[in-house]
Scaffold this motif. Sequence first.
Motif, short mmCIF file in Angstrom:
data_model
loop_
_atom_site.label_atom_id
_atom_site.label_comp_id
_atom_site.label_asym_id
_atom_site.label_seq_id
_atom_site.Cartn_x
_atom_site.Cartn_y
_atom_site.Cartn_z
N ILE B 112 40.14 43.13 38.27
CA ILE B 112 39.34 43.26 39.55
C ILE B 112 40.14 42.79 40.72
O ILE B 112 40.21 43.07 41.85
CB ILE B 112 38.06 42.65 39.40
CG1 ILE B 112 37.28 43.78 38.52
CG2 ILE B 112 37.52 42.91 40.82
CD1 ILE B 112 37.17 45.12 38.79
N ARG B 113 40.79 41.44 40.49
CA ARG B 113 41.33 40.78 41.76
C ARG B 113 42.51 41.55 42.27
O ARG B 113 42.95 41.83 43.41
CB ARG B 113 42.03 39.51 41.31
CG ARG B 113 41.08 38.28 41.16
CD ARG B 113 41.70 37.20 40.77
NE ARG B 113 42.37 37.09 39.53
CZ ARG B 113 43.17 36.43 39.27
NH1 ARG B 113 43.77 35.47 39.90
NH2 ARG B 113 43.86 36.20 37.85
N GLY B 114 43.43 42.36 41.42
CA GLY B 114 44.52 43.28 41.64
C GLY B 114 43.87 44.57 42.33
O GLY B 114 44.48 45.28 43.21
N PHE B 115 42.83 45.16 41.78
CA PHE B 115 42.35 46.90 42.18
C PHE B 115 41.27 46.69 43.12
O PHE B 115 40.81 47.84 43.30
CB PHE B 115 42.06 47.53 40.76
CG PHE B 115 43.38 47.67 40.25
CD1 PHE B 115 44.82 48.52 40.87
CD2 PHE B 115 43.69 47.34 38.77
CE1 PHE B 115 45.57 48.87 39.92
CE2 PHE B 115 44.89 47.62 37.93
CZ PHE B 115 45.74 48.30 38.51
N ASN B 577 39.85 28.70 38.19
CA ASN B 577 41.08 29.60 37.81
C ASN B 577 40.81 30.88 38.12
O ASN B 577 39.63 31.32 38.13
CB ASN B 577 41.53 29.08 36.33
CG ASN B 577 42.12 27.77 36.23
OD1 ASN B 577 43.16 27.47 36.62
ND2 ASN B 577 41.38 26.85 35.62
N PHE B 578 41.59 31.73 38.01
CA PHE B 578 41.69 33.22 38.15
C PHE B 578 40.78 33.34 39.61
O PHE B 578 39.90 34.63 39.47
CB PHE B 578 40.99 33.65 36.88
CG PHE B 578 41.61 33.19 35.71
CD1 PHE B 578 43.05 33.49 35.31
CD2 PHE B 578 41.00 32.18 35.04
CE1 PHE B 578 43.42 32.71 34.08
CE2 PHE B 578 41.46 31.50 33.80
CZ PHE B 578 42.70 31.96 33.49
N ILE B 616 29.33 40.17 34.28
CA ILE B 616 30.03 38.92 34.57
C ILE B 616 29.36 38.19 33.56
O ILE B 616 29.82 37.12 33.09
CB ILE B 616 29.60 38.60 35.98
CG1 ILE B 616 30.58 39.40 36.99
CG2 ILE B 616 29.91 37.23 36.34
CD1 ILE B 616 30.16 39.57 38.56
N ARG B 617 27.92 37.93 33.54
CA ARG B 617 27.21 37.29 32.64
C ARG B 617 27.79 37.37 31.14
O ARG B 617 27.90 36.50 30.54
CB ARG B 617 25.62 37.44 32.63
CG ARG B 617 24.96 36.91 33.80
CD ARG B 617 23.40 37.05 33.70
NE ARG B 617 23.16 36.38 34.88
CZ ARG B 617 22.68 37.40 35.94
NH1 ARG B 617 22.50 38.82 35.69
NH2 ARG B 617 22.11 37.19 37.07
N LEU B 676 37.37 37.14 35.38
CA LEU B 676 36.14 36.65 34.53
C LEU B 676 36.39 36.61 33.25
O LEU B 676 36.00 35.73 32.37
CB LEU B 676 34.84 37.52 34.80
CG LEU B 676 34.25 37.08 36.07
CD1 LEU B 676 33.58 38.41 36.77
CD2 LEU B 676 33.35 35.99 36.08
N GLY B 677 37.36 37.25 32.61
CA GLY B 677 37.42 37.25 31.15
C GLY B 677 37.89 36.14 30.64
O GLY B 677 37.46 35.65 29.42
#
Lengths: 150, 716
Positions: B112-115, B577-578, B616-617, B676-677
């Motif tokens: 998600i950060r990249g896309f 992180n992330f 996310i949860r 998140l993973g």
Amino acid sequence: MISLNINGRDFAVQAPDDMPLLWVLRDLLNLKGTKFGCGIAQCGACTVHVDGRPVRSCMLPAASIGSRKVTTIEAIGQTESGRRIQQAWLELEVVQCGYCQSGQIMSAAALIERNPAPDDAEIDAAMAGNICRCATYARIRAAIKSASRR
Amino acid sequence: MTGRMSISRRELIVGGLVVAFAGSARARAATADATGPSALGGFVRISRDGRISLVMPSVEMGQGIYTAEAALLAEELDVRLDQIEAIAAAPDASLYAQPLFKTQMTGGSTSIRGFWTPLREAGAAARSMLVAAAAQTWGVHPDECSTKDGTILHSSTGRVLGYGDVAESAATLPIPEDPKLKLPGEFKIIGKSQRRIDTPSKVNGSAVYGIDVAVDGMKIAAVVISPVDGGKLKSVDETDARKIPGVIDVLHIDDAVAVVGEHYWAARAGIEALNVDWDLGPNAKLTTASIRAEVAKAADDGTPLNALERGDVEARLKSAAKRLTAEYELPFLAHATMEPINTTVHIRPDGCDIWVGTQTPVVAQKHAARITGLPLDKVTLHNHLIGGGFGRRLQADTIEQAVRFAKQVPYPLKIIWMREQDIRHDRFRPCYLDRLAAGLDEQGRLSVWTHRTTSGTVRRYFDEDGWPEGKLDKDAVDGAWDSPYAFPAIRVDWIRHDPPVKLNWWRGVGPTHNVFVVESFLDELAHAAGQDPIAYRRALLDANPRAMAVLNKVADAAGWNRPLQPRSGRGVSLHQNFGTYAAVVVEVAVALSGEISLGKIVAAVDCGIQVNPDIIRAQIEGGVLFGLSAALFNGITFSDGRVEQGNFNDYRQLRINETPPIEVHLLESSEKPGGLGEVGTVSAAPALGNAIFAATGVRVRRLPIDRSLLSKRENS
């Protein structure tokens, strides 16, 4: 020839006597919903019902089943308990990778079939043989309770 | 990074051509064969009959990425998630490279950060072209048109066209340079807990994972692999194996033998009947003790590579009122995904098909081309749903093996590893040895912090030319150099020591190791200073409001100061992180026998904009438990060069009866979305270790946790 009744249908398969039901389902009958996880009845991914009771098909020789009726994930939705469990699984978004969930659902459906309102301890006892590496356990517990209230 | 740099705009939409996908499930596992040029690429495919397929650049392995990436596309395309079918991207880095890696790879909580921007732009561009095509048809200005649920409306005249009606003409229009994106306030899908699109098929057994692939004429193989990594096949007596009914072939490669059967059970029986002689090679004597000794020697004598140096570290260490040191040690870890390793390969003189679930489709394709001698475009990889990745399917060693076997036979060959092989022949999370020192001032305040990690580098298994000596592998220090805290002086360095064990990333990557060490040692300092661990952390967070906020939230929600029974305790961890901030409190009770029972778990997370709060949860819940499971139970050890663990009996995992309630609090934020993973897994072990200290006074400095250190005789 081994005669088997699976999901209400009769089958005759040519298989070695020691061939576990899991591989008969997957490789001879193309019922791929039942999963191979460990091969030693430690993870529960291969759980099916034999006469309504949850069993680990990876160690159960198909030749030992005889006339008992086998139900797999492909048909569990046709039972009331199975349908309610599947629905609760979706409503509570239990599933992540999903690979263990056929087995989880089979164990859970058998549980609420014999115990319509299980408490936490009864859920834990019935489900402790099913490993989920995504660790969806908290939602499994909640979904079983939700399904049992319906 | 802008979307424009990462996505070729010519490929944003391929419309108008009927794309035939087998089956009707909304989320298909395979890149089902499409006909026509529209099969070649793009993110949005709309057929003449209005069917909408969205191509997923990241692989679905449970993290919910199909739903999240589809949400980004669907939000801007203006379609509902129940109107679309998600399909796996074919290997093509020019289209589907992860912008943060610049290669087509799913991992590191980057999707998600990249896309985030590129996929929304792709959806917006496609929508704008569809609107333009409809406006042309009607002879009106595009601004007079609106869209809803896959239709275009001209409101003043009440005219309506479906996306399929104009897809063909839309595909001929120029792709807009700067498609207008919605403002967050206009989001209809993003930010809401949309139902997952991959799960309906996962509750009725119809989902197709790699292991479920069925191809005409396919045979199934089991394998036996050199029990010691680096060993070679000397000889094999296959007479008995070939006599077994259903056994078709016995195949050799330099370090493994495959028995091919009509079904897996015949193949397995064939494996049992083989008599194999191995040359065990240079690692035949390897033991965990020998590996640990070599790591310790490297930690003593190796050359550190500096990752961060700030402030006068040496002077502060000298002048500190109190100096503390500690050594931490983490084990090799296997991934133990529920779906055992498997690959199906069909090699013909003119091409190769591979059916598999992989996090790195381009790498797999490249290996297959090299081994078969076929050109890259003759290798078709059909990517599938993955039954748990956790990093294992970032490496294509298992696909290489399958191709080497399949090269020898004309039929499609499916190889399935036994669970014991999946664990013993994994590529492991590295082992680590960490040495830390800190100085406190008269008031117990942290004055200086040093952290030296000794480990192998995972990167050498991913970069084609390996990893050069003398170059810092940031993964080894991630989570150590970039902790949330303002340390007045800090030094972080790394000593490279590559063990004779093949390595891989594992959920949480570098931070899973470093945050355990940092958060545990910081807890040690708080106790040494006689201060509350949360108060101690707060004093270092003045400049970090997002970290402070999750810490405060978790303290509040967990009832940090509520009294507990004897031999019970709470522990906290905090990290960033992330692109995400996470604080976790774990409660434990430790029996006099040393047995650990998990109590309530509370997490507070700020991951910026939330694409799908429920997913996310779920990622935090599962991620924390995944990390706890490893800290409680897992370490891969070696004896006579062999991995000692093999299945879920001796590489055991957390079960439902050991799982406590877990509560996840998400903090509202308008910052860009974080990953998140990995996040929950990173938080887990330090919170657990700190809770065990609070319960017992015993500091956990080595994983997995040794229960014998926690036991206490009744009368002592």
